[in-house]
Design an enzyme around this catalytic site. Structure first.
Site, PDB file in Angstrom:
ATOM      1  N   HIS A 308       0.848  -1.191   0.000  1.00 25.62           N
ATOM      2  CA  HIS A 308       0.000   0.000   0.000  1.00 25.62           C
ATOM      3  C   HIS A 308       0.876   1.230   0.000  1.00 25.62           C
ATOM      4  O   HIS A 308       1.937   1.229   0.630  1.00 25.62           O
ATOM      5  CB  HIS A 308      -0.919   0.004   1.236  1.00 25.62           C
ATOM      6  CG  HIS A 308      -2.040   0.970   1.106  1.00 25.62           C
ATOM      7  ND1 HIS A 308      -1.919   2.289   1.455  1.00 25.62           N
ATOM      8  CD2 HIS A 308      -3.287   0.805   0.617  1.00 25.62           C
ATOM      9  CE1 HIS A 308      -3.067   2.889   1.192  1.00 25.62           C
ATOM     10  NE2 HIS A 308      -3.911   2.022   0.683  1.00 25.62           N
ATOM     11  N   ASP A 366      -8.114  -5.274   0.357  1.00 24.51           N
ATOM     12  CA  ASP A 366      -8.661  -6.024  -0.767  1.00 24.51           C
ATOM     13  C   ASP A 366      -8.116  -7.429  -0.893  1.00 24.51           C
ATOM     14  O   ASP A 366      -8.556  -8.190  -1.752  1.00 24.51           O
ATOM     15  CB  ASP A 366      -8.487  -5.220  -2.061  1.00 24.51           C
ATOM     16  CG  ASP A 366      -9.524  -4.130  -2.112  1.00 24.51           C
ATOM     17  OD1 ASP A 366     -10.613  -4.368  -1.576  1.00 24.51           O
ATOM     18  OD2 ASP A 366      -9.243  -3.053  -2.634  1.00 24.51           O
TER      19      ASP A 366
HETATM   20  N1  ACO Z   1       4.166  -7.678  -4.973  1.00 27.19           N
HETATM   21  C1  ACO Z   1       5.508  -7.680  -5.164  1.00 27.19           C
HETATM   22  N2  ACO Z   1       6.287  -6.596  -5.011  1.00 27.19           N
HETATM   23  C2  ACO Z   1       5.687  -5.455  -4.652  1.00 27.19           C
HETATM   24  C3  ACO Z   1       4.301  -5.372  -4.431  1.00 27.19           C
HETATM   25  C4  ACO Z   1       3.535  -6.528  -4.590  1.00 27.19           C
HETATM   26  N3  ACO Z   1       2.204  -6.508  -4.389  1.00 27.19           N
HETATM   27  N4  ACO Z   1       3.972  -4.097  -4.073  1.00 27.19           N
HETATM   28  C5  ACO Z   1       5.114  -3.411  -4.083  1.00 27.19           C
HETATM   29  N5  ACO Z   1       6.149  -4.213  -4.427  1.00 27.19           N
HETATM   30  C6  ACO Z   1       7.573  -3.834  -4.486  1.00 27.19           C
HETATM   31  C7  ACO Z   1       7.846  -2.937  -5.697  1.00 27.19           C
HETATM   32  O1  ACO Z   1       8.223  -3.691  -6.813  1.00 27.19           O
HETATM   33  C8  ACO Z   1       8.934  -2.045  -5.182  1.00 27.19           C
HETATM   34  O2  ACO Z   1      10.144  -2.773  -5.262  1.00 27.19           O
HETATM   35  P1  ACO Z   1      11.540  -1.980  -5.516  1.00 27.19           P
HETATM   36  O3  ACO Z   1      11.723  -1.060  -4.351  1.00 27.19           O
HETATM   37  O4  ACO Z   1      12.550  -3.096  -5.556  1.00 27.19           O
HETATM   38  O5  ACO Z   1      11.376  -1.262  -6.824  1.00 27.19           O
HETATM   39  C9  ACO Z   1       8.633  -1.874  -3.694  1.00 27.19           C
HETATM   40  O6  ACO Z   1       7.837  -3.027  -3.329  1.00 27.19           O
HETATM   41  C10 ACO Z   1       7.832  -0.618  -3.402  1.00 27.19           C
HETATM   42  O7  ACO Z   1       6.636  -0.645  -4.149  1.00 27.19           O
HETATM   43  P2  ACO Z   1       6.055   0.583  -4.991  1.00 27.19           P
HETATM   44  O8  ACO Z   1       5.392   0.064  -6.219  1.00 27.19           O
HETATM   45  O9  ACO Z   1       7.106   1.626  -5.187  1.00 27.19           O
HETATM   46  O10 ACO Z   1       4.985   1.123  -3.984  1.00 27.19           O
HETATM   47  P3  ACO Z   1       3.811   2.090  -4.332  1.00 27.19           P
HETATM   48  O11 ACO Z   1       3.488   2.799  -3.081  1.00 27.19           O
HETATM   49  O12 ACO Z   1       4.123   2.901  -5.545  1.00 27.19           O
HETATM   50  O13 ACO Z   1       2.624   1.077  -4.756  1.00 27.19           O
HETATM   51  C11 ACO Z   1       0.762  -0.372  -4.660  1.00 27.19           C
HETATM   52  C12 ACO Z   1       1.639   0.653  -3.905  1.00 27.19           C
HETATM   53  C13 ACO Z   1       0.314   0.193  -6.024  1.00 27.19           C
HETATM   54  C14 ACO Z   1      -0.485  -0.650  -3.824  1.00 27.19           C
HETATM   55  C15 ACO Z   1       1.594  -1.664  -4.864  1.00 27.19           C
HETATM   56  O14 ACO Z   1       1.997  -2.171  -3.613  1.00 27.19           O
HETATM   57  C16 ACO Z   1       0.827  -2.737  -5.648  1.00 27.19           C
HETATM   58  O15 ACO Z   1       0.801  -2.699  -6.881  1.00 27.19           O
HETATM   59  N6  ACO Z   1       0.155  -3.681  -4.930  1.00 27.19           N
HETATM   60  C17 ACO Z   1      -0.658  -4.697  -5.580  1.00 27.19           C
HETATM   61  C18 ACO Z   1      -1.977  -4.107  -6.013  1.00 27.19           C
HETATM   62  C19 ACO Z   1      -2.921  -3.841  -4.849  1.00 27.19           C
HETATM   63  O16 ACO Z   1      -3.142  -4.680  -3.996  1.00 27.19           O
HETATM   64  N7  ACO Z   1      -3.515  -2.630  -4.859  1.00 27.19           N
HETATM   65  C20 ACO Z   1      -4.538  -2.257  -3.862  1.00 27.19           C
HETATM   66  C21 ACO Z   1      -4.122  -1.067  -3.062  1.00 27.19           C
HETATM   67  S1  ACO Z   1      -5.287  -0.835  -1.767  1.00 27.19           S
HETATM   68  C22 ACO Z   1      -6.592  -0.068  -2.455  1.00 27.19           C
HETATM   69  O17 ACO Z   1      -6.574   0.580  -3.458  1.00 27.19           O
HETATM   70  C23 ACO Z   1      -7.853  -0.251  -1.707  1.00 27.19           C
END
Ligand code: ACO
Length: 431
Positions: A308, A366
């Protein structure tokens, strides 16, 4: 409140500027950079707004480190335990909890606005049989501005209030119509003798041919999910609503923009993506393989429902919903839910994995909501629509706050231009 300022000095030391710091009620302060370009000729750069506040807001507070979520100062755990979705709607829209009379009046008004203009219902016939319900939802919500002209004056407080009641009341009706279209069943009109979530269950699952008994546990679970999804400060869809509305666009168009933003799998579409992912994983034996895929930088697969932007320890909504998941599955007789078992197993494996620990990746709300929706008989393609029903009140509260904020401006970010510098046009024969 303003406290001491930051001083920003240009690299050659020739210019400097005091940047005021403003403190909120709780949470981190902000550095006010609004005059930076005017005085220094430089912009700030923050793609994804990871360190940028876009407005003042009195609605929702999140502390990502502590896992705190409060609506108008009330912890979401207390609201989940004691309140109802309709009461939370009142709280978000008007700022305080209602007394009995205020709540009754509000609930009655929402109930009496649930019917759609018959012309709107005919839209659904025009969609393909396999149209995604989110596509229908965004189109039909956008079309509301063609029907309800009396609430288009954004400067009229009464019109804004009628708009708020209307959209809150009609969103479940539109959502249910989209569902009925997708399963080829006749549309069910709303029933004014039912509460918000009961009426939604009726519109989704009743058919004209036989009586439909509403399950109180199902209604309770929906109400809880809607409370948990009701608002989440300046998230992607809410910021979209604010941005679209900041141009003075009519509120129905602004909400339709929010619906579209919600659809993406990184936001509201995650609940749908979680279920599809669990189905793809299939059984516990495959978990290791999928965890490895999620960790592989060259593989686009991510663990849906994990991570998140704001919560970096735990998502308080996930804790509440996890408990509800147990209750719903038990009370609806799903003593053995392979999908839930798989989700729990996957959660445990990921929580112990150094990759997820190091990056502070925890299950979000979620990760579980889809499992409840599935147990209630709601198809996967409707999950994000259900999220939209809960989030509409947040969108409306933020739109209202923005419209009435004397300091609000049209949202217009700037950029770092990295395209070609000026060059001369070359006639086509010479290229
Ligand atoms: N699985 C694997 N790796 C992940 C995941 C994941 N679900 N989420 C983040 N990471 C990794 C990224 O690749 C990144 O790695 P790096 O530092 O080596 O590049 C690191 O963790 C940080 O992640 P970011 O993408 O920079 O975090 P951001 O805050 O931009 O994204 C997000 C948050 C979009 C929610 C992301 O975690 C994601 O895509 N999760 C899966 C989708 C999801 O569940 N979304 C629902 C959000 S809650 C809602 O809307 C109600």
């Amino acid at each position: 409140m303003t406290k001491e300022a930051y001083t920003l000095t240009s690299p050659d030391g020739s210019k400097s500027m005091e940047l005021p710091v403003r403190e909120g009620t709780v949470g981190p302060a902000v550095v006010d950079i609004a005059k930076l370009y005017k005085e220094q000729g430089i912009f700030t750069y923050d793609p994804g707004f990871v360190a940028t506040g876009s407005c003042d807001s009195k609605i929702t507070y999140i502390d990502g480190e502590q896992g705190i979520l409060m609506y108008r100062g009330y912890p979401v755990e207390q609201l989940a335990e004691h309140s109802s979705f309709i009461e939370v709607c009142y709280l978000l829209l008007y700022g305080d909890l209602p007394n009995k009379q205020q709540l009754d009046r509000f609930a009655t008004s929402i109930t009496r606005h649930t019917m759609l203009n018959e012309g709107m219902l005919r839209f659904f016939n025009g969609f393909r049989y396999d149209a995604h319900p989110m596509a229908m939802l965004s189109a039909v919500v956008g079309s509301m501005s063609a029907y309800y002209h009396d609430t288009m004056d954004i400067n009229n407080p009464e019109a804004r209030d009628v708009f708020a009641h209307r959209i809150l009341a009609k969103l479940p009706t539109i959502a249910a119509a989209a569902f009925k279209k997708s399963v080829g069943q006749p549309f069910m009109y709303p029933r004014n003798d039912l509460g918000f979530s009961e009426n939604l269950l009726h519109m989704l699952f009743a058919v004209p041919a036989e009586p439909y008994e509403i399950d109180s546990v199902a209604a309770q679970a929906l109400d809880l999910l809607f409370i948990l999804h009701a608002d989440h400060e300046q998230n992607c869809s809410t910021s979209t609503v604010r941005m679209a509305g900041s141009s003075g666009a009519n509120p129905y168009s602004a909400i339709a923009a929010g619906v579209s933003a919600l659809w993406g799998p990184a936001h509201g579409g995650a609940n749908e993506a979680v279920l599809r992912m669990l189905e793809q994983i299939g059984n516990a034996g495959n978990i290791k393989k999928f965890i490895a895929k999620a960790k592989d930088k060259d593989d686009p697969f991510r663990l849906m429902g994990f991570g998140h932007r704001v919560y970096k320890n735990f998502d308080p909504r996930a804790t509440i919903i996890r408990e509800m998941c147990h209750k719903v599955l038990k009370q609806l007789g799903h003593t053995n839910s392979p999908l839930f078992e798989l989700a729990l197993e996957l959660e445990q494996v990921a929580l112990k994995d150094p990759y997820f620990i190091d990056k502070n990746l925890y299950p979000n709300v979620d990760f579980y909501s889809g499992i409840i929706y599935r147990a209630l008989g709601i198809p996967t393609s409707m999950f994000t629509v259900m999220f939209a029903i809960g989030r509409t009140v947040g969108w409306v509260a933020h739109w209202q706050e923005m419209i009435t904020d004397p300091n609000a401006k049209i949202s217009r970010p700037r950029q770092l231009y990295t395209g070609p510098a000026q060059r001369d046009y070359v006639p086509i024969a010479k290229r």
